[in-house]
Design an enzyme around this catalytic site. Structure first.
Site, mmCIF file in Angstrom:
data_model
loop_
_atom_site.group_PDB
_atom_site.id
_atom_site.type_symbol
_atom_site.label_atom_id
_atom_site.label_comp_id
_atom_site.label_asym_id
_atom_site.label_seq_id
_atom_site.Cartn_x
_atom_site.Cartn_y
_atom_site.Cartn_z
ATOM 1 N N ASP A 101 -48.480 10.421 -7.472
ATOM 2 C CA ASP A 101 -47.465 10.731 -6.159
ATOM 3 C C ASP A 101 -47.812 9.519 -5.245
ATOM 4 O OD1 ASP A 101 -46.808 13.079 -7.076
ATOM 5 O OD2 ASP A 101 -48.571 14.231 -6.307
ATOM 6 N N ASP A 158 -39.329 22.036 -7.626
ATOM 7 C CA ASP A 158 -40.539 22.568 -6.616
ATOM 8 C C ASP A 158 -40.388 23.971 -6.388
ATOM 9 O OD1 ASP A 158 -41.558 19.908 -6.756
ATOM 10 O OD2 ASP A 158 -40.461 19.560 -4.774
#
Length: 277
Positions: free
Chosen positions: A11, A131
């Site tokens: 990330d 997500d």
């Protein structure tokens, strides 16, 4: 039996690898993307995923420089996502060295982009990243999951399973499922959500969010009614901060009878790597 994949996830925020818990808590710096990528190449990770985790929320564009820098130095397949909104973005990232492009928010807001990208570049280039967060499902008396966008900031109201099925219909080559409730907690993958998605689609499912110990990988990759039935497992903090290595995970899985790449049949190598966890 098809081999299961182990995929470190980086990330990236402002050029650095970071890790949070449940997307927004306990922000930690994990290092330079290139250094980590080289580490995972040496550990024989199957693939590597890069997400620019605030690109969509901040309205920024692609991290082409990071993708190009890493692609020049490593040979394993690279998936890049974050801020991708058009076919032109796909082309720029593929030319920079990415092998797959991950779509999340842009796919929800304009589903035809999935179809267009699949038609132009092939389904193998298109990863639909989802997500999702658990919700009470009062109608069924059980539980379900809603899809979120904008780096986990916006609840779309979309049902996870319906969106996964739609993503396959539109032409995505695989799904990456990140359950927000488990993300960064190291309490284990959400087996129920992963299994439900794996049973709903015919394309590969990558499980993400919650890896903390070796048995978590075995649980989510195992078939059957109590396993996650995933095709691959993605993890971040347990790899970045040295609690586990990719070889340790693969050795453990091999010992559990779960096929991995490359083959881990050398007893001396297994003993050297260790299977604790």
């Amino acid at each position: 039996m098809l081999a299961k994949r182990i995929i470190p996830c980086l990330d990236v925020q402002h050029g650095r690898v970071v890790k949070n818990v449940r997307f927004f808590e306990d922000h930690r710096d994990a290092g330079d993307p290139l250094v980590l990528a080289q580490r995972y190449e040496a550990q024989q990770a199957d693939e590597l995923v890069f997400y620019d985790i605030t690109a969509t929320h901040e309205g920024r564009h692609l991290m082409l420089d990071v993708a190009a820098r890493v692609a020049e130095q490593v040979m394993m397949p690279l998936t890049v996502g974050g801020g991708v909104t058009s076919l032109a973005d796909f082309r720029r990232l593929l030319l920079a060295g990415a092998d797959k492009i991950s779509l999340n928010s842009a796919a929800v807001r304009g589903p035809e982009l999935v179809r267009q990208a699949s038609d132009h570049h092939g389904a193998q280039c298109v990863m639909l990243s989802i997500d999702a967060k658990r919700r009470p499902d009062h109608q069924s008396g059980g539980e379900g999951w809603n899809v979120f966008v904008g780096g986990g900031r916006t609840d779309t109201g979309l049902d996870l399973l319906r969106w996964a099925e739609e993503g396959q219909r539109l032409g995505a080559g695989e799904l990456c499922l990140n359950i927000m409730d488990a993300d960064g907690t190291r309490a284990g993958f959400d087996l129920a959500a992963t299994r439900a998605v794996a049973q709903a689609v015919d394309i590969p499912v990558i499980a993400s969010g919650g890896a903390g110990k070796l048995s978590d990988f075995g649980d989510v990759l195992r078939g059957g009614s109590d396993g996650g039935q995933a095709d691959a497992a993605l993890a971040a903090s347990v790899f970045h901060f040295g609690e586990l290595s990719v070889p340790q995970v693969k050795a453990y899985l091999h010992a559990q009878g779960i096929a991995v790449r490359p083959e881990w049949h050398d007893p001396a190598r297994l003993e050297q790597i260790g299977t604790r966890g």
